[in-house]
Enzyme design. Structure first.
Site, PDB file in Angstrom:
ATOM      1  N   ARG A  22      58.569  44.691  16.096  1.00  0.00           N
ATOM      2  CA  ARG A  22      59.903  45.045  15.601  1.00  0.00           C
ATOM      3  C   ARG A  22      61.022  44.306  16.324  1.00  0.00           C
ATOM      4  NH1 ARG A  22      60.035  49.586  12.107  1.00  0.00           N
ATOM      5  NH2 ARG A  22      58.044  49.467  11.051  1.00  0.00           N
ATOM      6  N   ARG A  26      66.280  46.924  13.611  1.00  0.00           N
ATOM      7  CA  ARG A  26      67.593  47.566  13.587  1.00  0.00           C
ATOM      8  C   ARG A  26      68.349  47.579  14.906  1.00  0.00           C
ATOM      9  NH1 ARG A  26      65.647  52.974  11.010  1.00  0.00           N
ATOM     10  NH2 ARG A  26      63.967  52.335  12.388  1.00  0.00           N
ATOM     11  N   ARG A  35      72.004  44.236   6.898  1.00  0.00           N
ATOM     12  CA  ARG A  35      71.566  45.439   6.207  1.00  0.00           C
ATOM     13  C   ARG A  35      72.729  46.280   5.690  1.00  0.00           C
ATOM     14  NH1 ARG A  35      69.565  48.432   4.341  1.00  0.00           N
ATOM     15  NH2 ARG A  35      68.241  49.960   5.333  1.00  0.00           N
ATOM     16  N   ASP A  71      57.035  44.001   5.420  1.00  0.00           N
ATOM     17  CA  ASP A  71      56.630  45.352   5.816  1.00  0.00           C
ATOM     18  C   ASP A  71      55.190  45.581   5.379  1.00  0.00           C
ATOM     19  OD1 ASP A  71      57.802  47.949   6.967  1.00  0.00           O
ATOM     20  OD2 ASP A  71      56.724  48.637   5.198  1.00  0.00           O
ATOM     21  N   TYR A 148      49.441  56.348   4.259  1.00  0.00           N
ATOM     22  CA  TYR A 148      50.764  56.394   3.609  1.00  0.00           C
ATOM     23  C   TYR A 148      50.630  56.660   2.111  1.00  0.00           C
ATOM     24  CZ  TYR A 148      53.617  54.860   7.575  1.00  0.00           C
ATOM     25  OH  TYR A 148      54.284  54.795   8.759  1.00  0.00           O
TER      26      TYR A 148
END
Ligand code: CP3
Length: 340
Positions: A22, A26, A35, A71, A148
């Site tokens: 990552r 963010r 974003r 992703d 998921y």
């Protein structure tokens, strides 16, 4: 050859290579600015913008590898399950797979047709990196993807997934078989597009008993790894895997990813010779001042004890609240303290 690629092959390097899961995320102001104007899926589908995220992170941090901006769940979207990234709550799958009938209905997806933008991003990122550092491609491992798909999103205990796994093993194996074939194709497509190493994320596999892993997961993960183009190093990562390390090694991978809940030295001794290790600083350590970050980095390097094939990383992804300067301090500390 670049130090990161050498370490993947357990060849000597002048210092321990470091990158962070990552690292393109963010916590980076540049990423948050992008974003603010566009959705996450929209960004992933724009190869120029996605390649830029990859390259910007490398320039900012001075890390030894770049990771494709994409992703693990993108390949599930073309199955028609209604994948969405809702702000704040993580990914959601609106039509989860819960029964044997749901599994049978899932279409066979060809990544080249379904997610061509990922391969285009890989091509552009590789070109933009211009040989500076190697590019890592990645995919979710069959268990984590299935988890998921069945839950419809993240979960603490993955009970719906376990209900299908233990209660309907036939449907479970059919689902993982489908996901394993998809994943091998997806990673081979990334390799053809220019990624130089691949990481298989089995992020949530640590919730399983060893016997369940051996029987219901390992054969499928092994099938993915054995189905990959030869010569490309594979990093096999999971969290909470202290009880599964030997089995993960049996499933395959040139490098095993460790989270911070295990001692790196002890884990490597258990894995045995002939395999590299990636990890394993607690991502929360990056919230501490740089002097403490440096102390913890040194401790991990000491646990690696100069063995060939150590890639420094966090035990999981960079937390969004992490100060960028702390990440840079970590990268500098690893380079300096490991110089041989
Ligand atoms: O720097 C990088 O590693 C970039 C590429 C990357 C992303 N996701 C981008 C992303 C990688 C390697 C992943 C892997 C991934 N995605 C995993 C395995 C590793 C892990 O962190 O456990 C998993 C389980 C996912 C699924 C996923 N995608 C979750 C749980 C979330 C939401 C929570 C979170 O951590 O952000 C995502 C969204 C996502 N994937 C974002 C990014 C940059 C944030 C999206 C946003 O901008 O809002």
């Amino acid at each position: 050859m670049h130090p990161f690629l050498k370490a993947c092959r357990r060849e000597p390097t002048a210092f321990t290579p470091v990158w962070l899961m990552r690292q393109a995320g963010r916590y980076l102001p540049e990423y948050r600015a992008l974003r603010a104007r566009r959705g996450f899926l929209e960004l992933c589908r724009d190869p120029d913008a996605a390649a830029e995220v990859t390259v910007t992170a490398v320039g900012r941090l001075g890390v030894d590898a770049a990771i494709l901006f994409a992703d693990i769940l993108l390949v599930l979207e073309p199955m028609g399950v209604g994948l969405e990234y809702s702000r704040g709550d993580g990914p959601v799958i609106q039509r989860p797979v819960r029964t044997a009938e749901d599994v049978a209905r899932l279409p066979e997806v060809l990544p080249e047709e379904a997610v061509p933008f990922v391969f285009e991003t890989a091509k552009r990122a590789r070109a933009a990196l211009d040989g500076k550092v190697p590019l890592i491609g990645f995919a979710g491992a069959p268990f984590t993807l299935a988890a998921y798909l069945i839950e419809g999103g993240g979960s603490r205990d993955w009970l719906r997934a376990k209900r299908l796994m233990h209660g309907e093993p036939g449907a479970w194996h059919a689902l993982l078989d489908k996901l394993a074939r998809l994943t091998a194709r997806y990673l081979n497509g990334q390799i053809a597009a220019g990624v130089e190493v691949v990481q298989l994320f089995d992020t949530w596999v640590g919730c399983l008993a060893p016997a369940a892993y051996r029987e219901l997961v390992l054969p499928h993960t092994r099938a993915v790894i054995q189905g990959l183009a030869p010569g490309v190093p594979v990093i096999h990562f999971g969290t909470g895997t202290a009880g599964l390390l030997e089995l993960m090694r049996e499933a395959g991978g040139d490098v095993i990813g460790l989270d911070w809940r295990v001692d790196l030295g002890e884990a490597w001794a258990r894995l045995g010779p002939g395999v590299g290790v990636q990890g394993n600083l607690d991502p929360a350590a990056l919230l501490a001042p740089p002097a403490e970050i440096r102390r913890q980095a040194r401790a991990i390097l000491e646990r690696a004890a100069g063995r060939l094939g150590h890639i420094f990383n966090l035990g999981h992804g960079v937390l969004p609240e992490t100060p960028v300067e702390h990440v840079i301090a970590l990268v500098e500390a690893v380079h300096e303290l490991s110089r041989r």
